[in-house]
Design a protein around this motif. Structure first.
Motif, PDB file in Angstrom:
ATOM      1  N   PRO A 160      39.054 -90.718  46.905  1.00  0.00           N
ATOM      2  CA  PRO A 160      39.979 -91.330  47.859  1.00  0.00           C
ATOM      3  C   PRO A 160      39.305 -92.450  48.647  1.00  0.00           C
ATOM      4  CG  PRO A 160      39.166 -89.263  48.734  1.00  0.00           C
ATOM      5  CD  PRO A 160      38.617 -89.380  47.332  1.00  0.00           C
ATOM      6  N   ALA A 164      41.375 -91.655  54.011  1.00  0.00           N
ATOM      7  CA  ALA A 164      42.497 -90.942  53.382  1.00  0.00           C
ATOM      8  C   ALA A 164      42.422 -89.451  53.682  1.00  0.00           C
ATOM      9  CB  ALA A 164      42.499 -91.178  51.886  1.00  0.00           C
ATOM     10  N   PHE A 243      47.560 -92.940  48.094  1.00  0.00           N
ATOM     11  CA  PHE A 243      46.758 -92.294  49.143  1.00  0.00           C
ATOM     12  C   PHE A 243      47.355 -92.569  50.519  1.00  0.00           C
ATOM     13  CE2 PHE A 243      43.640 -92.695  45.691  1.00  0.00           C
ATOM     14  CZ  PHE A 243      43.140 -91.404  45.663  1.00  0.00           C
ATOM     15  N   GLN A 245      46.964 -91.690  55.017  1.00  0.00           N
ATOM     16  CA  GLN A 245      46.202 -91.206  56.163  1.00  0.00           C
ATOM     17  C   GLN A 245      47.178 -90.584  57.153  1.00  0.00           C
ATOM     18  OE1 GLN A 245      44.426 -93.937  59.238  1.00  0.00           O
ATOM     19  NE2 GLN A 245      42.503 -93.014  58.533  1.00  0.00           N
TER      20      GLN A 245
END
Length: 266
Positions: A160, A164, A243, A245
């Motif tokens: 990642p 992430a 991906f 966050q």
């Protein structure tokens, strides 16, 4: 005048076309001093007309493929994707039946040209997502695409980007028709216009980039066809990863290392 964005950069003249670089771009244009009407009618420019016909058609078929992935492509593509897709369509065209300048685009017969295409050439899918899994499969009507990824440990089989916290797997399926030259219209047309560019997409739940996923992930796209698709179309199936966050309770997509490739054509 057009930009040259294929795999192979040419310089010089070939078949009435001139290839050169300008401002960091690769340009293709007709040879200087040749009247357009002469190119269209002079027997000496027959090969030029053939090249122009097939190059333009490759761009048209490539655009149809990009439109089939329109719901996700902007999240994953790189700056070279238009030229690279045009390039693989020209390869499909070069293998097609018919005379030069009118060779057909036969998708299923040349599926190996399409399989493995990376939407982001800088981030191939296998460099960020590498558990063992099989390619997507189709049902008997070629309408329902299914991708099964066995349980895996994300800590060991993902790369990642920094920051992430989560990822989603994606499955996209789109129909691409064969294209054939219409002498009456003097251009290429899809053989199956009704089915052409029909598409669908599905996402997995948001999964942590750390630890065991906990179960197999099964993604399914149903294009809604109730009878078998004709062999004049190919069903293009792409698999990928996005991906994210997590900030508080919200997930924000990170675009830098998203990846997707054409995994199967059926």
């Amino acid at each position: 005048m057009a930009k040259q964005k294929g795999f192979i950069k040419l310089k010089g003249s070939l078949g009435g076309l001139t290839f050169y670089e300008s401002g960091g771009n690769s340009i293709v244009k007709t040879t200087e001093g040749v009247d357009k009407n002469r190119i269209n009618t002079d027997p000496n420019y027959k090969r030029t007309r053939e090249n122009m016909s097939e190059f333009g058609a490759s761009a048209t078929v490539g655009k149809a493929l990009r439109q089939g992935f329109g719901s996700i492509i902007k999240n994953i593509k790189d700056s070279t994707i238009t030229g690279r897709i045009t390039g693989i369509m020209k390869r499909v065209n070069s293998l097609g039946s018919g005379l030069r300048g009118r060779r057909e685009f036969e998708i299923l017969d040349n599926k190996e040209v399409l399989e493995g295409f990376e939407f982001n050439s800088k981030v191939p899918l296998s460099t960020v997502f590498y558990p063992e899994y099989a390619a997507p499969t189709l049902d008997v009507n070629r309408s329902i695409a299914t991708w099964v990824v066995p349980d895996f440990n994300a800590s060991n089989f993902l790369r990642p980007p920094e920051g992430a916290t989560h990822f989603k797997l994606i499955l996209v399926s789109t129909v691409l028709s064969n294209y054939t030259y219409s002498a009456g219209l003097k251009k290429y047309e899809p053989v199956a216009p009704t089915e052409n560019k029909v598409n669908g997409i599905t996402y997995s739940d948001a999964l942590s980039v750390v630890g065991q996923v906990g179960a197999a992930t099964t993604l399914t796209v149903d294009l809604g066809f109730t009878s078998p698709l004709p062999n004049t179309v190919g069903v293009i199936m792409a698999t990928g990863i996005l991906f994210y966050q997590q900030i508080n309770t919200e997930l924000y997509e990170l675009s830098s290392t998203n990846a997707m490739r054409i995994s199967a054509v059926g």
